[in-house]
Design a protein around this motif. Structure first.
Motif, PDB file in Angstrom:
ATOM      1  N   LYS A  60       0.824  -1.213   0.000  1.00 10.31           N
ATOM      2  CA  LYS A  60       0.000   0.000   0.000  1.00 10.31           C
ATOM      3  C   LYS A  60       0.854   1.257   0.000  1.00 10.31           C
ATOM      4  O   LYS A  60       0.417   2.330  -0.427  1.00 10.31           O
ATOM      5  CB  LYS A  60      -0.921   0.004   1.223  1.00 10.31           C
ATOM      6  CG  LYS A  60      -1.960  -1.113   1.223  1.00 10.31           C
ATOM      7  CD  LYS A  60      -2.907  -1.023   0.036  1.00 10.31           C
ATOM      8  CE  LYS A  60      -3.993  -2.088   0.125  1.00 10.31           C
ATOM      9  NZ  LYS A  60      -4.913  -2.040  -1.030  1.00 10.31           N
ATOM     10  N   THR A  61       2.106   1.112   0.469  1.00 12.67           N
ATOM     11  CA  THR A  61       3.035   2.249   0.467  1.00 12.67           C
ATOM     12  C   THR A  61       3.635   2.477  -0.920  1.00 12.67           C
ATOM     13  O   THR A  61       4.523   3.297  -1.070  1.00 12.67           O
ATOM     14  CB  THR A  61       4.171   1.986   1.459  1.00 12.67           C
ATOM     15  OG1 THR A  61       4.836   0.769   1.089  1.00 12.67           O
ATOM     16  CG2 THR A  61       3.643   1.858   2.877  1.00 12.67           C
ATOM     17  N   THR A  62       3.152   1.729  -1.923  1.00 15.51           N
ATOM     18  CA  THR A  62       3.645   1.730  -3.310  1.00 15.51           C
ATOM     19  C   THR A  62       5.041   1.131  -3.422  1.00 15.51           C
ATOM     20  O   THR A  62       5.677   1.239  -4.467  1.00 15.51           O
ATOM     21  CB  THR A  62       3.654   3.152  -3.939  1.00 15.51           C
ATOM     22  OG1 THR A  62       4.709   3.935  -3.337  1.00 15.51           O
ATOM     23  CG2 THR A  62       2.317   3.839  -3.774  1.00 15.51           C
ATOM     24  N   GLU A  63       5.487   0.487  -2.379  1.00 14.48           N
ATOM     25  CA  GLU A  63       6.809  -0.144  -2.413  1.00 14.48           C
ATOM     26  C   GLU A  63       6.693  -1.562  -2.971  1.00 14.48           C
ATOM     27  O   GLU A  63       5.918  -2.369  -2.464  1.00 14.48           O
ATOM     28  CB  GLU A  63       7.395  -0.193  -1.003  1.00 14.48           C
ATOM     29  CG  GLU A  63       8.763  -0.840  -0.926  1.00 14.48           C
ATOM     30  CD  GLU A  63       9.260  -0.908   0.496  1.00 14.48           C
ATOM     31  OE1 GLU A  63      10.387  -1.399   0.699  1.00 14.48           O
ATOM     32  OE2 GLU A  63       8.533  -0.481   1.420  1.00 14.48           O
ATOM     33  N   PRO A  64       7.455  -1.899  -4.018  1.00 15.94           N
ATOM     34  CA  PRO A  64       7.408  -3.266  -4.537  1.00 15.94           C
ATOM     35  C   PRO A  64       8.033  -4.244  -3.554  1.00 15.94           C
ATOM     36  O   PRO A  64       9.038  -3.944  -2.903  1.00 15.94           O
ATOM     37  CB  PRO A  64       8.210  -3.186  -5.835  1.00 15.94           C
ATOM     38  CG  PRO A  64       9.133  -2.033  -5.640  1.00 15.94           C
ATOM     39  CD  PRO A  64       8.382  -1.049  -4.793  1.00 15.94           C
ATOM     40  N   ALA A  65       7.426  -5.412  -3.439  1.00 18.50           N
ATOM     41  CA  ALA A  65       7.919  -6.431  -2.519  1.00 18.50           C
ATOM     42  C   ALA A  65       7.603  -7.798  -3.111  1.00 18.50           C
ATOM     43  O   ALA A  65       7.069  -7.902  -4.231  1.00 18.50           O
ATOM     44  CB  ALA A  65       7.264  -6.259  -1.142  1.00 18.50           C
ATOM     45  N   VAL A  66       7.940  -8.849  -2.393  1.00 16.79           N
ATOM     46  CA  VAL A  66       7.550 -10.199  -2.782  1.00 16.79           C
ATOM     47  C   VAL A  66       7.032 -10.931  -1.554  1.00 16.79           C
ATOM     48  O   VAL A  66       7.514 -10.718  -0.438  1.00 16.79           O
ATOM     49  CB  VAL A  66       8.698 -11.008  -3.424  1.00 16.79           C
ATOM     50  CG1 VAL A  66       9.116 -10.391  -4.743  1.00 16.79           C
ATOM     51  CG2 VAL A  66       9.879 -11.152  -2.476  1.00 16.79           C
ATOM     52  N   LEU A  67       6.048 -11.773  -1.773  1.00 19.91           N
ATOM     53  CA  LEU A  67       5.497 -12.614  -0.725  1.00 19.91           C
ATOM     54  C   LEU A  67       6.013 -14.026  -0.982  1.00 19.91           C
ATOM     55  O   LEU A  67       5.737 -14.614  -2.030  1.00 19.91           O
ATOM     56  CB  LEU A  67       3.977 -12.567  -0.763  1.00 19.91           C
ATOM     57  CG  LEU A  67       3.207 -12.988   0.486  1.00 19.91           C
ATOM     58  CD1 LEU A  67       1.763 -12.508   0.394  1.00 19.91           C
ATOM     59  CD2 LEU A  67       3.240 -14.493   0.689  1.00 19.91           C
ATOM     60  N   LYS A  68       6.783 -14.534  -0.032  1.00 20.93           N
ATOM     61  CA  LYS A  68       7.391 -15.852  -0.198  1.00 20.93           C
ATOM     62  C   LYS A  68       6.786 -16.829   0.800  1.00 20.93           C
ATOM     63  O   LYS A  68       6.710 -16.540   1.995  1.00 20.93           O
ATOM     64  CB  LYS A  68       8.912 -15.777   0.019  1.00 20.93           C
ATOM     65  CG  LYS A  68       9.613 -17.128  -0.085  1.00 20.93           C
ATOM     66  CD  LYS A  68      11.102 -17.007   0.132  1.00 20.93           C
ATOM     67  CE  LYS A  68      11.776 -18.367   0.056  1.00 20.93           C
ATOM     68  NZ  LYS A  68      13.237 -18.290   0.291  1.00 20.93           N
ATOM     69  N   VAL A  69       6.361 -17.993   0.304  1.00 19.90           N
ATOM     70  CA  VAL A  69       5.848 -19.057   1.162  1.00 19.90           C
ATOM     71  C   VAL A  69       6.610 -20.336   0.818  1.00 19.90           C
ATOM     72  O   VAL A  69       6.645 -20.752  -0.345  1.00 19.90           O
ATOM     73  CB  VAL A  69       4.340 -19.287   0.968  1.00 19.90           C
ATOM     74  CG1 VAL A  69       3.837 -20.302   1.991  1.00 19.90           C
ATOM     75  CG2 VAL A  69       3.565 -17.985   1.092  1.00 19.90           C
ATOM     76  N   SER A  70       7.230 -20.942   1.819  1.00 21.36           N
ATOM     77  CA  SER A  70       8.043 -22.139   1.613  1.00 21.36           C
ATOM     78  C   SER A  70       7.363 -23.374   2.174  1.00 21.36           C
ATOM     79  O   SER A  70       6.562 -23.288   3.107  1.00 21.36           O
ATOM     80  CB  SER A  70       9.416 -21.979   2.276  1.00 21.36           C
ATOM     81  OG  SER A  70      10.146 -20.915   1.711  1.00 21.36           O
ATOM     82  N   PHE A  71       7.686 -24.514   1.595  1.00 14.93           N
ATOM     83  CA  PHE A  71       7.209 -25.776   2.155  1.00 14.93           C
ATOM     84  C   PHE A  71       7.738 -25.888   3.584  1.00 14.93           C
ATOM     85  O   PHE A  71       8.902 -25.605   3.852  1.00 14.93           O
ATOM     86  CB  PHE A  71       7.693 -26.958   1.318  1.00 14.93           C
ATOM     87  CG  PHE A  71       7.188 -28.282   1.825  1.00 14.93           C
ATOM     88  CD1 PHE A  71       5.914 -28.719   1.510  1.00 14.93           C
ATOM     89  CD2 PHE A  71       7.982 -29.074   2.644  1.00 14.93           C
ATOM     90  CE1 PHE A  71       5.435 -29.934   1.993  1.00 14.93           C
ATOM     91  CE2 PHE A  71       7.518 -30.282   3.129  1.00 14.93           C
ATOM     92  CZ  PHE A  71       6.236 -30.714   2.802  1.00 14.93           C
ATOM     93  N   PRO A  72       6.894 -26.286   4.548  1.00 13.17           N
ATOM     94  CA  PRO A  72       7.308 -26.316   5.955  1.00 13.17           C
ATOM     95  C   PRO A  72       8.312 -27.426   6.247  1.00 13.17           C
ATOM     96  O   PRO A  72       7.943 -28.561   6.558  1.00 13.17           O
ATOM     97  CB  PRO A  72       5.993 -26.533   6.701  1.00 13.17           C
ATOM     98  CG  PRO A  72       5.091 -27.186   5.714  1.00 13.17           C
ATOM     99  CD  PRO A  72       5.470 -26.629   4.372  1.00 13.17           C
ATOM    100  N   HIS A  73       9.572 -27.080   6.140  1.00 12.27           N
ATOM    101  CA  HIS A  73      10.660 -28.007   6.403  1.00 12.27           C
ATOM    102  C   HIS A  73      11.561 -27.397   7.468  1.00 12.27           C
ATOM    103  O   HIS A  73      11.786 -26.179   7.463  1.00 12.27           O
ATOM    104  CB  HIS A  73      11.458 -28.267   5.119  1.00 12.27           C
ATOM    105  CG  HIS A  73      12.471 -29.356   5.246  1.00 12.27           C
ATOM    106  ND1 HIS A  73      13.710 -29.155   5.807  1.00 12.27           N
ATOM    107  CD2 HIS A  73      12.434 -30.663   4.898  1.00 12.27           C
ATOM    108  CE1 HIS A  73      14.384 -30.291   5.808  1.00 12.27           C
ATOM    109  NE2 HIS A  73      13.644 -31.215   5.262  1.00 12.27           N
ATOM    110  N   PRO A  74      12.090 -28.186   8.393  1.00 16.78           N
ATOM    111  CA  PRO A  74      12.903 -27.620   9.486  1.00 16.78           C
ATOM    112  C   PRO A  74      14.045 -26.727   9.014  1.00 16.78           C
ATOM    113  O   PRO A  74      14.378 -25.731   9.674  1.00 16.78           O
ATOM    114  CB  PRO A  74      13.433 -28.871  10.203  1.00 16.78           C
ATOM    115  CG  PRO A  74      12.400 -29.917   9.943  1.00 16.78           C
ATOM    116  CD  PRO A  74      11.889 -29.638   8.550  1.00 16.78           C
TER     117      PRO A  74
END
Length: 309
Positions: A60-74
């Motif tokens: 919303k701040t107009t700042e580009p970002a990335v949303l990262k979701v990883s497989f739940p591994h230790p």
């Protein structure tokens, strides 16, 4: 709703089986919920790495970002801790985290990796410089590489028994000596843990930023072994493996301000472990068939070269 890349789905199911399929089924909803919570909007097609998906978003701040979701591994659990400790010093910035879902909102870098944009000594020099910048005291609670030393030695002995004709005894003895002499007592320095050229990204704030760390505490020279092993595929294709390995060790340790012999020993241990691991489980880029056989032959030769240096 995001559309998961077919290749990412296929690789995840192949590696994780039913658990991977179940996680993939919930992943689009997870991304949507996290985007809403962190006030951002998808801003491009999803990308993916070895174990996670990366969705470009606009905050919303107009700042580009990335949303990262990883497989739940230790081994993915401590990535946000490492990024938080670096605070943008040589690595992408961490904006938000959800540890239960192995998810983060990160500074957006460019999709171009160091492996794609540089060649030869430049790759090792940049990686070594990044390694030096990432060398900060490790936060409490991170896994210590020295705690793995006993298990490493036990595994080497088991591998040598199970695959008696795989490697020459002097190669296994050298790897075992490294564990006994270097691995049991290591500094509490934060290291990347998987510093290959694909995990260093072109960026705007700085020329290059590290991503996808394991977040371990240990000997910085360990990361030279990771880079050397990953670069061996390129050098083999160029029919220049021995010379390429020599130059990588020289360039990385010079830029990182590390002892070359110490880095060589860590790299040799990693190559021996990879040679046995490939025989047991295959490789990420070749789990079966002729590609697996080719990579086994490559890491065997890499282990021999690093033993003889």
């Amino acid at each position: 709703m995001i559309v998961l890349p077919e290749a990412f789905v296929r690789v995840t199911v192949d590696r994780e089986g039913p658990a991977g399929s179940a996680w993939l089924a919930t992943l689009p909803a997870t991304v949507r919920e996290l985007a809403e919570r962190w006030d951002c909007t998808p801003d491009g097609d999803p990308l993916y790495g070895g174990v996670g998906i990366v969705v470009p978003v606009q905050r919303k701040t107009t700042e580009p970002a990335v949303l990262k979701v990883s497989f739940p591994h230790p081994e993915n659990r401590f990535e946000p801790d490492a990024l938080s400790a670096w605070g943008g010093r040589g690595a992408v910035r961490l904006h938000e985290r959800d540890d239960d879902r192995f998810a983060m909102l990160l500074e957006r870098a460019h999709p171009t990796t160091l492996a794609q944009a540089a060649e030869g000594d430049e790759v090792a020099t940049i990686a070594g410089s990044i390694s030096r910048r990432l060398a900060v005291p490790a936060p409490a609670g991170l896994p210590r590489l020295q705690d793995r030393a006993a298990a490493w030695e036990e595994q080497l002995l088991r591998d040598a028994q199970d695959f008696p004709d795989a490697l020459q005894s002097r190669m296994v003895q050298a790897a075992t000596a490294t564990v006994r002499e270097l691995a049991h007592h290591q500094p509490d320095t934060l290291i990347h843990g998987d510093l290959n050229a694909r995990n260093i990204l072109a960026a705007t704030r700085e020329s290059w930023l590290a991503a996808d760390p394991k977040g371990w505490a240990g000997d910085r020279a360990y990361d030279c072994g990771t880079l050397t092993k990953s670069r061996s595929v390129v050098f083999a294709e160029q029919r220049d493996l021995a010379k390429g390995i020599h130059r990588t060790l020289d360039a990385f340790t010079s830029a990182a301000e590390l002892d070359r012999e110490r880095a060589r020993r860590w790299a040799q241990l990693g190559a021996v472990q990879a040679a046995y691991g490939g025989r047991r489980r295959g490789f990420r880029r070749g789990r079966h068939g002729s590609e697996r056989a080719r990579l086994i032959a490559l890491v065997d030769e890499l282990a021999r070269i690093l033993t003889d240096l």
